[in-house]
Structure formats: structure tokens, C-alpha cells
Design a protein around this motif. Structure first.
Motif, PDB file in Angstrom:
ATOM      1  N   CYS A   6      -7.137  -1.424   0.428  1.00  0.00           N
ATOM      2  CA  CYS A   6      -7.162  -0.421   1.499  1.00  0.00           C
ATOM      3  C   CYS A   6      -8.563   0.081   1.815  1.00  0.00           C
ATOM      4  CB  CYS A   6      -6.236   0.741   1.169  1.00  0.00           C
ATOM      5  SG  CYS A   6      -6.693   1.701  -0.279  1.00  0.00           S
ATOM      6  N   MET A  15       0.830  -1.208   0.000  1.00  0.00           N
ATOM      7  CA  MET A  15       0.000   0.000   0.000  1.00  0.00           C
ATOM      8  C   MET A  15       0.863   1.255   0.000  1.00  0.00           C
ATOM      9  SD  MET A  15      -3.068  -0.816   2.650  1.00  0.00           S
ATOM     10  CE  MET A  15      -4.077  -2.278   2.452  1.00  0.00           C
ATOM     11  N   VAL A  16       0.324   2.328  -0.557  1.00  0.00           N
ATOM     12  CA  VAL A  16       1.034   3.609  -0.520  1.00  0.00           C
ATOM     13  C   VAL A  16       0.159   4.669   0.176  1.00  0.00           C
ATOM     14  CG1 VAL A  16       2.098   5.454  -1.864  1.00  0.00           C
ATOM     15  CG2 VAL A  16       2.441   3.090  -2.540  1.00  0.00           C
ATOM     16  N   GLY A  64      -3.877   3.123  -6.375  1.00  0.00           N
ATOM     17  CA  GLY A  64      -4.036   1.868  -7.108  1.00  0.00           C
ATOM     18  C   GLY A  64      -3.006   0.802  -6.755  1.00  0.00           C
ATOM     19  N   THR A  65      -2.071   1.100  -5.854  1.00  0.00           N
ATOM     20  CA  THR A  65      -1.017   0.129  -5.509  1.00  0.00           C
ATOM     21  C   THR A  65      -1.600  -1.187  -5.000  1.00  0.00           C
ATOM     22  OG1 THR A  65       0.409   1.961  -4.912  1.00  0.00           O
ATOM     23  CG2 THR A  65       1.062  -0.201  -4.090  1.00  0.00           C
ATOM     24  N   ALA A 122      -3.288   4.381   0.868  1.00  0.00           N
ATOM     25  CA  ALA A 122      -4.319   3.737   1.704  1.00  0.00           C
ATOM     26  C   ALA A 122      -5.629   4.519   1.736  1.00  0.00           C
ATOM     27  CB  ALA A 122      -3.817   3.477   3.122  1.00  0.00           C
ATOM     28  N   PHE A 175      -9.760  -2.375  -4.297  1.00  0.00           N
ATOM     29  CA  PHE A 175      -8.573  -1.868  -3.605  1.00  0.00           C
ATOM     30  C   PHE A 175      -8.601  -2.391  -2.172  1.00  0.00           C
ATOM     31  CE2 PHE A 175      -9.011   1.961  -6.595  1.00  0.00           C
ATOM     32  CZ  PHE A 175      -8.181   1.364  -7.531  1.00  0.00           C
TER      33      PHE A 175
HETATM   34  S1  FES Z   1      -2.997   1.905  -1.242  1.00  0.00           S
HETATM   35 FE1  FES Z   1      -3.448   3.317  -2.792  1.00  0.00          FE
HETATM   36  S2  FES Z   1      -5.336   2.638  -3.555  1.00  0.00           S
HETATM   37 FE2  FES Z   1      -4.968   1.335  -1.862  1.00  0.00          FE
END
Ligand code: FES
Ligand SMILES: Cc1cc2nc3c(=O)[nH]c(=O)nc-3n(C[C@H](O)[C@H](O)[C@H](O)COP(=O)(O)OP(=O)(O)OC[C@H]3O[C@@H](n4cnc5c(N)ncnc54)[C@H](O)[C@@H]3O)c2cc1C
Length: 268
Positions: free
Chosen positions: A220, A198-199, A206-207, A201, A218
Motif C-alpha cells: 500500500c 489490504m485493510v 501489515g496485511t 492502506a 508494504f
Molecule cells: S494495507 Fe495495512 S499495511 Fe498495507
């Protein structure tokens, strides 16, 4: 690690997590809220030191300050009286399943917990899990504690003997995949808590993108728990390997700077 965070404590529920930003220049990482103490305004996180961000956290001493934390994040686990439920976890996933097992038991469920690790030394929270469960089974890969083998073998045996309404599972991806296969083969519902990279969150970068039942979600904001039977575990695993080279370089650089601090993780 116990963190003073009154703003998080107030709303935190089992299954939720926080984004931890250890210091100004570090990455932010997701960690589960393992326990909360409303009276003292603290939450407890339990983490395994695997790379740079967790190593940075590990350098902190009691009384130090974390740059910031964000949370509680993610949907809480759906806690209700299922009747009979199984909590199954491997490695540091045990820290993530503990609040779920506790809450399920408090909601009146018979909770069978199955926990495992590579060896006895890596098996965490056994006593706490014993208290939080109606029955506890343990497996270690080397047989140093409990049954020799994998938690999935214990699960298989239990599902052959008894009927359970729901399984909650947290652990390494191959373990969650195998657990889901066993659950499906025995017509038992399973929820898995996914550990995507995650980036932000907040659902924007989109990570943590994953596929569940052919649709994109997603982890998060839509998770972290999903119906295991629908998760594309192979995609989850391959997306988790995207930054392995960068993670390696980052840790090497970190070790060069902090080599004398005696708290450097041992990479496998
Ligand atoms: S961590 Fe960026 S969309 Fe979920
Ligand atoms: C919702 C959620 C809750 C989590 N809760 C906990 C927790 O309570 N305790 C805990 O110890 N960890 C937890 N994790 C995993 C934790 O976020 C990662 O271990 C952490 O981000 C690693 O950061 P790093 O910089 O130290 O290591 P990195 O340099 O990012 O990675 C080092 C190694 O760990 C692997 N890794 C990286 N991220 C993950 C991940 N998300 N899951 C599994 N392996 C990973 C990498 O492939 C690499 O081999 C959780 C993850 C999520 C998504």
C-alpha cells in the motif's frame, strides 16, 4: 463506475489506487483509478465482481452514494521516455494498465500492449487499449479472439524479435510470475503492480506485507509497483489465500440477504 471525487482527481496519477468503502458495514477494498476527468471532478474505476465488497459496490445505481473513498494512494508509475515499453495485462488488470499505457505513449514511448483474458467476453477495453498503444496484441485462452493461448507466449515472441527497455505488468499472480520469468530470460526490466489484500492502506496493519529482494515491504505505501525480478510471488499467492474460507462464508451470507436483487456474482 464513475465517481464524483474532486479531492482525488486533483492529485491522481497513473498507477495509483483508491480505497473504496462501499457502505457502512462493508470492507474497504483497493481499486485502481482507471480514468480521471478533471473538468467534471470524476474518476472511473473498473472492477470485477469477485466477493462481498465488490458485490456491494455492484448493487449501487447511478446517483447513489459510496460511504467513502480514500486516495489517491500508492506511488505513481514512473512515467518517462524509456524508448520502447511493453504494457502487458490479463483480465481486470487491463483496467489497471490502461492509464499507464496512455501516459507512456504521451511521454513519447513506442508502447506495445499485450492483453489477454480467458475468452472474448471477458476481454475488456480492447478499443481503448488500441488507442492508448502504438501496437496491440491480444490473446485468449480459448482462441475466441486474437491468438489462442497466454499473453506470455506473445511476449516471448516479441522479446525474441525486438529490444524493449521496460515492461509494465498487471494481472493474476501466476500470470505476473510467468511474465517476470520471460522478462528475466530476455534480460528485460519488469515492473509488476501487486494486488495484495489490504485493510488500512496506510502502512500500519501489515496485511499487504510482501517480500521483495529478501526485504519486507508494504504494497500500500511502498507499491503497488515493484521490480518483478525481486518479488516473492509464491509468498504473495499464499498470503492472498489466507482468508478464502471467511470470504466464502461472507459471500454466502451476503447472497442470502440480497438474493432477489439479480446482481449476484457467479463464483467460479
Ligand atoms: S494495507 Fe495495512 S499495511 Fe498495507
Ligand atoms: C492496488 C490494487 C489495485 C486493484 N485494482 C483493482 C481494479 O482496478 N479492479 C478490480 O477488479 N480489482 C482490483 N484489485 C483487486 C480488488 O481489490 C479485489 O478484487 C477486491 O478486494 C475483492 O474484494 P471482495 O470483497 O469483493 O472479494 P473477497 O471476498 O475479498 O475475495 C473474493 C475472491 O477474490 C480473490 N481476491 C481477493 N482480493 C484479491 C486481490 N487483491 N487480488 C486478486 N484476487 C483477490 C480472493 O482470493 C477470493 O477468491 C486491486 C487490488 C489492489 C491491491
Amino acid at each position: 463506475m464513475e465517481i464524483e471525487a474532486p479531492h482525488v482527481v486533483k492529485n491522481a496519477k497513473p498507477g495509483q489506487f483508491i480505497m473504496v468503502h462501499p457502505d457502512e458495514t462493508s470492507e474497504r477494498i483497493p481499486l485502481t483509478i482507471c480514468e480521471r476527468d478533471v473538468k467534471n471532478g470524476t474518476i472511473t474505476i473498473i472492477f470485477q465482481v469477485v466477493g462481498t465488497a465488490t458485490s456491494r459496490l455492484n448493487l449501487l445505481n447511478a446517483g447513489d452514494t459510496i460511504q467513502n473513498i480514500l486516495g489517491p494512494l500508492g506511488h505513481p508509475t514512473e512515467i518517462k521516455n524509456y524508448g520502447r515499453a511493453i504494457c502487458i495485462a490479463g483480465g481486470v488488470g487491463i483496467a489497471e494498465i490502461l492509464p499507464v499505457a496512455k501516459a507512456l505513449k504521451e511521454a513519447g514511448n513506442f508502447v506495445l500492449s499485450i492483453i489477454g483474458a480467458r475468452d472474448k467476453g471477458l476481454l475488456i477495453l480492447k478499443d481503448e487499449m488500441e488507442k492508448a498503444s502504438s501496437r496491440l496484441l491480444v490473446a485468449t485462452d480459448d482462441g475466441s479472439l486474437g491468438r489462442k493461448g497466454f499473453v506470455t507466449e506473445l511476449l516471448y515472441g516479441e522479446l525474441k524479435k525486438d529490444k524493449y527497455e521496460m515492461i509494465f505488468c498487471v494481472g493474476p499472480i501466476p500470470m505476473m510470475k510467468k511474465t517476470t520469468e520471460v522478462a528475466k530470460a530476455n534480460n528485460t526490466n519488469i515492473k509488476v503492480s501487486l494486488n495484495s489484500n489490504m485493510v488500512d492502506a496506510t502502512g500500519m496493519c501489515g496485511t499487504c506485507r510482501i517480500s521483495v529482494g529478501g526485504k519486507t515491504y508494504f504494497t500500500c505505501v511502498d507499491g503497488p509497483e515493484f521490480d518483478g525480478a525481486l518479488v516473492d510471488f509464491d509468498e504473495l499467492a499464499s498470503r492472498g489465500r489466507r482468508f478464502v474460507e471467511e470470504e466464502k462464508i461472507s459471500l454466502e451470507e451476503f447472497k442470502k440477504i440480497h438474493v432477489c436483487k439479480n446482481k449476484i456474482p457467479k463464483k467460479e
